[in-house]
Write a protein that holds these residues in place. Structure first.
Motif, PDB file in Angstrom:
ATOM      1  N   GLN A 103       0.825  -1.209   0.000  1.00  0.00           N
ATOM      2  CA  GLN A 103       0.000   0.000   0.000  1.00  0.00           C
ATOM      3  C   GLN A 103       0.861   1.263   0.000  1.00  0.00           C
ATOM      4  N   VAL A 104       2.009   1.190   0.682  1.00  0.00           N
ATOM      5  CA  VAL A 104       2.925   2.339   0.698  1.00  0.00           C
ATOM      6  C   VAL A 104       3.493   2.569  -0.702  1.00  0.00           C
ATOM      7  N   TYR A 105       3.857   1.495  -1.376  1.00  0.00           N
ATOM      8  CA  TYR A 105       4.329   1.617  -2.770  1.00  0.00           C
ATOM      9  C   TYR A 105       3.235   2.249  -3.640  1.00  0.00           C
ATOM     10  N   GLN A 106       1.996   1.793  -3.443  1.00  0.00           N
ATOM     11  CA  GLN A 106       0.898   2.350  -4.228  1.00  0.00           C
ATOM     12  C   GLN A 106       0.776   3.859  -3.999  1.00  0.00           C
ATOM     13  N   ARG A 107       0.862   4.273  -2.729  1.00  0.00           N
ATOM     14  CA  ARG A 107       0.746   5.697  -2.412  1.00  0.00           C
ATOM     15  C   ARG A 107       1.894   6.495  -3.028  1.00  0.00           C
ATOM     16  N   LEU A 108       3.089   5.898  -3.021  1.00  0.00           N
ATOM     17  CA  LEU A 108       4.249   6.569  -3.639  1.00  0.00           C
ATOM     18  C   LEU A 108       4.046   6.721  -5.144  1.00  0.00           C
ATOM     19  N   MET A 109       3.555   5.650  -5.798  1.00  0.00           N
ATOM     20  CA  MET A 109       3.296   5.728  -7.236  1.00  0.00           C
ATOM     21  C   MET A 109       2.259   6.822  -7.542  1.00  0.00           C
ATOM     22  N   LYS A 110       1.264   6.923  -6.680  1.00  0.00           N
ATOM     23  CA  LYS A 110       0.230   7.927  -6.891  1.00  0.00           C
ATOM     24  C   LYS A 110       0.796   9.339  -6.778  1.00  0.00           C
ATOM     25  N   LYS A 111       1.715   9.540  -5.836  1.00  0.00           N
ATOM     26  CA  LYS A 111       2.341  10.856  -5.670  1.00  0.00           C
ATOM     27  C   LYS A 111       3.178  11.224  -6.895  1.00  0.00           C
ATOM     28  N   ILE A 112       3.920  10.222  -7.402  1.00  0.00           N
ATOM     29  CA  ILE A 112       4.730  10.454  -8.614  1.00  0.00           C
ATOM     30  C   ILE A 112       3.803  10.796  -9.784  1.00  0.00           C
ATOM     31  N   TYR A 113       2.698  10.073  -9.871  1.00  0.00           N
ATOM     32  CA  TYR A 113       1.719  10.298 -10.945  1.00  0.00           C
ATOM     33  C   TYR A 113       1.157  11.720 -10.880  1.00  0.00           C
ATOM     34  N   ILE A 114       0.808  12.165  -9.669  1.00  0.00           N
ATOM     35  CA  ILE A 114       0.229  13.512  -9.504  1.00  0.00           C
ATOM     36  C   ILE A 114       1.233  14.592  -9.895  1.00  0.00           C
ATOM     37  N   ILE A 115       2.486  14.417  -9.475  1.00  0.00           N
ATOM     38  CA  ILE A 115       3.534  15.394  -9.820  1.00  0.00           C
ATOM     39  C   ILE A 115       3.733  15.434 -11.330  1.00  0.00           C
ATOM     40  N   GLN A 116       3.792  14.246 -11.957  1.00  0.00           N
ATOM     41  CA  GLN A 116       4.006  14.175 -13.409  1.00  0.00           C
ATOM     42  C   GLN A 116       2.809  14.758 -14.168  1.00  0.00           C
ATOM     43  N   LYS A 117       1.622  14.575 -13.626  1.00  0.00           N
ATOM     44  CA  LYS A 117       0.414  15.097 -14.268  1.00  0.00           C
ATOM     45  C   LYS A 117       0.426  16.623 -14.295  1.00  0.00           C
ATOM     46  N   GLN A 118       1.021  17.213 -13.255  1.00  0.00           N
ATOM     47  CA  GLN A 118       1.104  18.674 -13.193  1.00  0.00           C
ATOM     48  C   GLN A 118       2.141  19.225 -14.173  1.00  0.00           C
ATOM     49  N   SER A 119       3.253  18.492 -14.310  1.00  0.00           N
ATOM     50  CA  SER A 119       4.351  18.992 -15.161  1.00  0.00           C
ATOM     51  C   SER A 119       4.183  18.596 -16.635  1.00  0.00           C
TER      52      SER A 119
END
Length: 413
Positions: free
Chosen positions: A326-342
């Motif tokens: 679940q921690v890996y999933q949350r980390l992937m989601k954070k990376i996804y959100i940052i990439q979505k912004q940039s």
């Protein structure tokens, strides 16, 4: 021990004998409970024990009266146990109490009504507690502890007496809970299964007719068993029941329930509020919850290491360790959100190298093969929706709900 004259000793013993016999004759369960509660260390029982150690021949007093001799076997063993208990000879105290308990159970079997049920509860509680103390004495003397196991056998006998038709059957759940405590202490939790089957499948029992106190304790222990079996939905149901119906003034009991319910809730994607952890002094879970919220694998591992002994003793370490996914999933989601912004156009394409850099920043040094392996597991466990482009080393995320919520279900279900 204050000096006790022979005359005073005689008076105390006779007074106790009269109170015991009157309690039985008038079916006064509350008085009988007080007369049998060794572990309470009540002044009247301690003064009786002092009198017994002075008089030394209470059996003659019992035999001299028809009123007393009717319960002679019960009283003689009870007195011997109390004498030994008072001078700290706990093994002898247990052996005598076991004989008393057998005699009391036989007498209880002959009583048609359930008036003495609370007194029977006291006997069951006292024999378990006394057995634990006797085993500590045996261990300190270099001998094999065996009294708690013997107490378990006696408790099963009591369960058999109660597991029938009639008003006495409502006591079966209390005895079951004492058996659970015994088996958990001995590390023989597999023995719980036969008792559980009797309670949950026997037609003579209606779970709702049992006292609430006993139902809460039963659900707590069966919930713990479901945790050990990694049956988290069932564990959630049972432990949540225990929490809901637990006396709100019993904060220690609530904390005991939450020690197991929180790992279960975390396993099915439900994160407790910080206020709950603070209120019940469950600080060992604070960093674990924070790690899940942040997607911080390093913090999770540090928290597990810091409280490793505590988690291992309670049997939840492996449950908490599995939260890594679940921690890996949350980390992937954070990376996804940052990439979505940039770079919104490529937000659904996560390069394994970018994930590896994020892990290195968390002091988790992994090569691309290891990252690829983790992503494969996340996709397989339905924590990430998408597929792995092996040649280009990219995770291609679904454009619809790429990070599914668990919604109260275990990972991979």
């Amino acid at each position: 021990m204050a000096y006790v004259s022979m005359g005073e000793a005689h008076r105390r013993i006779t007074e106790y004998l009269n109170r015991f016999c009157d309690a039985v004759s008038y079916q006064d369960s509350s008085t009988l409970c007080r007369l049998l509660s060794f572990s309470s260390n009540s002044p009247p029982l301690l003064s009786l024990a002092d009198a017994l150690n002075v008089f030394q021949d209470a059996s003659s007093l019992i035999r001299q009266s028809d009123k007393f001799s009717e319960y002679g076997e019960i009283l003689a063993h009870l007195f011997r146990s109390l004498q030994s208990y008072r001078v700290g000879n706990l093994v002898e105290a247990y052996l005598a109490f076991e004989k008393f308990a057998n005699a009391f159970v036989q007498e209880f079997r002959n009583w048609e009504s359930a008036w003495a049920l609370e007194a029977l509860y006291v006997v069951c509680y006292e024999i378990r507690v006394l057995a634990e103390k006797a085993d500590k004495e045996l261990t300190s003397n270099g001998k094999s502890p065996e009294k708690l196991k013997a107490a378990g056998s006696l408790l099963m006998k009591v369960f058999g007496v109660l597991a029938g038709k009639g008003p006495k059957r409502v006591g079966a759940l209390y005895v079951t809970c004492q058996l659970f405590k015994t088996y958990f202490k001995l590390g023989t939790v597999n023995l719980c299964r036969s008792v559980i089957r009797s309670i949950e499948t026997a037609r003579i029992f209606d779970f709702e007719e049992f006292p609430r106190r006993d139902k809460v304790t039963y659900m707590y222990y069966t919930g713990r068993l479901e945790v050990f079996n990694e049956n988290f939905p069932a564990a959630d149901t049972k432990l949540s029941y225990a929490l809901q119906y637990c006396n709100p003034k019993r904060e220690r009991n609530i904390r005991m329930i939450l020690k197991y319910l929180i790992p279960v809730k975390l396993s099915i994607g439900i994160i407790p509020k910080d206020e709950l952890l603070q209120k019940y002094n469950l600080h060992e879970y604070t960093k674990i919850v924070e790690a899940l919220r942040k997607g911080d694998l390093r913090l999770l591992r540090h928290a597990l290491q810091e409280h490793e002994d505590r988690f291992l003793r309670s049997g939840v370490y492996l449950v908490l360790e599995k939260l890594e996914l679940q921690v890996y999933q949350r980390l992937m989601k954070k990376i996804y959100i940052i990439q979505k912004q940039s770079d919104p156009a490529r937000a659904h394409q996560l390069k394994l190298e970018v994930i590896a850099k994020a892990l290195r920043w968390l002091e988790m040094d992994m090569d691309l093969d290891e990252v690829e392996c983790i992503m494969t597991i996340l996709i397989y466990k339905n924590l990430v929706k998408g597929y792995l482009a092996h040649k280009s080393k990219v995770v291609v995320l679904s454009k619809q709900d790429p990070f599914p919520k668990l919604n109260g279900k275990p990972v991979g279900s």
